[in-house]
Design a protein around this motif. Structure first.
Motif, mmCIF file in Angstrom:
data_model
loop_
_atom_site.group_PDB
_atom_site.id
_atom_site.type_symbol
_atom_site.label_atom_id
_atom_site.label_comp_id
_atom_site.label_asym_id
_atom_site.label_seq_id
_atom_site.Cartn_x
_atom_site.Cartn_y
_atom_site.Cartn_z
ATOM 1 N N SER A 119 -5.662 6.575 -5.164
ATOM 2 C CA SER A 119 -5.719 7.889 -4.518
ATOM 3 C C SER A 119 -4.505 8.748 -4.851
ATOM 4 C CB SER A 119 -5.837 7.734 -2.997
ATOM 5 O OG SER A 119 -4.748 6.989 -2.479
ATOM 6 N N GLY A 120 -3.368 8.114 -5.121
ATOM 7 C CA GLY A 120 -2.152 8.876 -5.337
ATOM 8 C C GLY A 120 -1.988 9.422 -6.741
ATOM 9 N N LEU A 121 -2.230 8.587 -7.748
ATOM 10 C CA LEU A 121 -1.962 9.026 -9.111
ATOM 11 C C LEU A 121 -3.177 8.929 -10.032
ATOM 12 C CD1 LEU A 121 0.048 10.069 -11.208
ATOM 13 C CD2 LEU A 121 0.667 7.686 -11.692
ATOM 14 N N ILE A 122 -3.898 7.824 -9.968
ATOM 15 C CA ILE A 122 -4.980 7.625 -10.938
ATOM 16 C C ILE A 122 -6.087 8.665 -10.759
ATOM 17 C CG2 ILE A 122 -6.755 6.012 -11.727
ATOM 18 C CD1 ILE A 122 -4.737 3.767 -11.087
ATOM 19 N N GLY A 132 6.997 7.533 -3.301
ATOM 20 C CA GLY A 132 7.159 6.234 -2.662
ATOM 21 C C GLY A 132 6.270 5.999 -1.469
ATOM 22 N N GLY A 133 5.456 6.970 -1.081
ATOM 23 C CA GLY A 133 4.562 6.760 0.060
ATOM 24 C C GLY A 133 3.747 8.006 0.355
ATOM 25 N N HIS A 134 2.512 7.811 0.861
ATOM 26 C CA HIS A 134 1.668 8.953 1.201
ATOM 27 C C HIS A 134 2.296 9.804 2.303
ATOM 28 C CE1 HIS A 134 -1.743 8.150 -1.346
ATOM 29 N NE2 HIS A 134 -1.883 6.924 -0.889
ATOM 30 N N LEU A 158 0.824 -1.214 0.000
ATOM 31 C CA LEU A 158 0.000 0.000 0.000
ATOM 32 C C LEU A 158 0.855 1.259 0.000
ATOM 33 C CD1 LEU A 158 -2.910 -1.171 2.296
ATOM 34 C CD2 LEU A 158 -3.008 -0.745 -0.126
ATOM 35 N N ALA A 159 2.081 1.143 -0.473
ATOM 36 C CA ALA A 159 3.002 2.273 -0.678
ATOM 37 C C ALA A 159 2.845 3.298 0.432
ATOM 38 C CB ALA A 159 2.771 2.902 -2.037
ATOM 39 N N PRO A 160 3.324 2.976 1.587
ATOM 40 C CA PRO A 160 2.571 2.981 2.835
ATOM 41 C C PRO A 160 1.783 4.243 3.093
ATOM 42 C CG PRO A 160 4.862 3.347 3.310
ATOM 43 C CD PRO A 160 4.760 3.059 1.832
ATOM 44 N N ASP A 171 2.520 6.211 -5.619
ATOM 45 C CA ASP A 171 2.869 5.066 -6.454
ATOM 46 C C ASP A 171 2.077 5.119 -7.751
ATOM 47 O OD1 ASP A 171 4.078 2.322 -6.798
ATOM 48 O OD2 ASP A 171 1.958 1.775 -6.873
ATOM 49 N N HIS A 172 2.632 4.547 -8.804
ATOM 50 C CA HIS A 172 1.997 4.597 -10.120
ATOM 51 C C HIS A 172 0.707 3.784 -10.196
ATOM 52 C CE1 HIS A 172 6.064 6.009 -11.185
ATOM 53 N NE2 HIS A 172 5.455 6.633 -12.169
#
Length: 250
Positions: free
Chosen positions: A129-132, A154-156, A9-11, A124-125
């Motif tokens: 929530s991070g990129l998409i 690399g992580g939230h 979970l790309a922490p 993360d790719h």
């Protein structure tokens, strides 16, 4: 047999949550659990899939990675019919979450479109929530990725650290990461919220026998009924596990 568990979970979520869940499931199966944590990705790569190698029995990963693995022929994973409900009142008791676009408090903007060409961190790719979600929002605004300098952190939590240090101007963050922190870090504010999205799924390797899968699902759905386990879940801001189906992750 040891129940071999893994989390990707790309922490953003605490490892203790998955330790609690893995141990409870293993106890129901009359065995012990091992847990491996992959801290810089949201899910395994298709060409390096531990489920297809029968190296992992139970996994916690991001929805895009699950969909990618599930589309393969044959699929290496199948969905467990239970997913966590976090104590965010916006969820209304459902296994959902959000993406939060976080900026420093002094930024003069009311939306992503006001930011201009700035550095935006993502974990993360393969992260929803991070990129998409960020890419989808750029599309809604008729902006391509050249409108922002997207920075892989690399992580939230690492994204928040870089934002605090001024290394980036904004970050796309899992709402449950902020929930786990208890409060938004000082000097920051949420500029936009996207979602809700189906919460990160729990999966098993597809070759696991049906009876074992049934025990895993029923155990997760009843975790909150055990007082000790319920207290542990609340420590990680989880109310309970609720039923989910494949349709939730289409």
């Amino acid at each position: 047999m040891v129940l071999r568990c893994a989390t990707w979970l790309a922490p953003g979520l605490p490892l203790g949550l998955f330790e609690t869940v893995s141990s409870a499931v293993a106890q129901s199966l009359g065995t012990e659990a091992s847990l491996e944590s992959f801290t810089e990705t949201s899910g395994p790569e298709p060409d390096d899939d531990p489920f297809s190698r029968d190296d992992v029995d139970l996994g916690f990963l991001c929805a895009p990675s699950y969909r990618q693995l599930a589309r393969r022929t044959p699929s290496s994973v199948r969905l467990v019919g239970a997913a966590p409900v976090f104590t965010d009142e916006r969820n209304q008791g459902r296994p959902m979450y959000f993406a939060e676009l976080v900026v420093r408090a002094g930024v003069d903007a009311t939306s992503l479109g006001d930011l201009g060409h700035v550095r935006i961190g993502f974990n993360d790719h393969q992260s929803m929530s991070g990129l998409i979600a960020l890419r989808e929002r750029l599309g809604q605004l008729d902006l391509d990725e050249s409108a922002a300098n997207l920075v892989h952190t690399g992580g939230h939590r690492r994204s928040l650290e870089l934002l605090a240090a001024g290394a980036i101007e904004a970050a796309s963050i899992d709402s449950n990461t902020l929930l786990g922190l208890g409060t938004l870090p000082a000097g920051m504010r949420v500029l936009e919220t996207w979602g809700p999205f189906p919460v990160q799924p729990v999966v098993v390797r597809s070759s696991l026998v049906d009876k074992t899968c049934e025990v895993i699902t029923s155990t997760l759905l009843s975790l909150h009924r055990d007082a000790t386990t319920a207290r542990a879940l609340r420590r990680y801001r989880v109310e309970r596990f609720a039923p989910v189906t494949e349709d939730d992750y289409l």
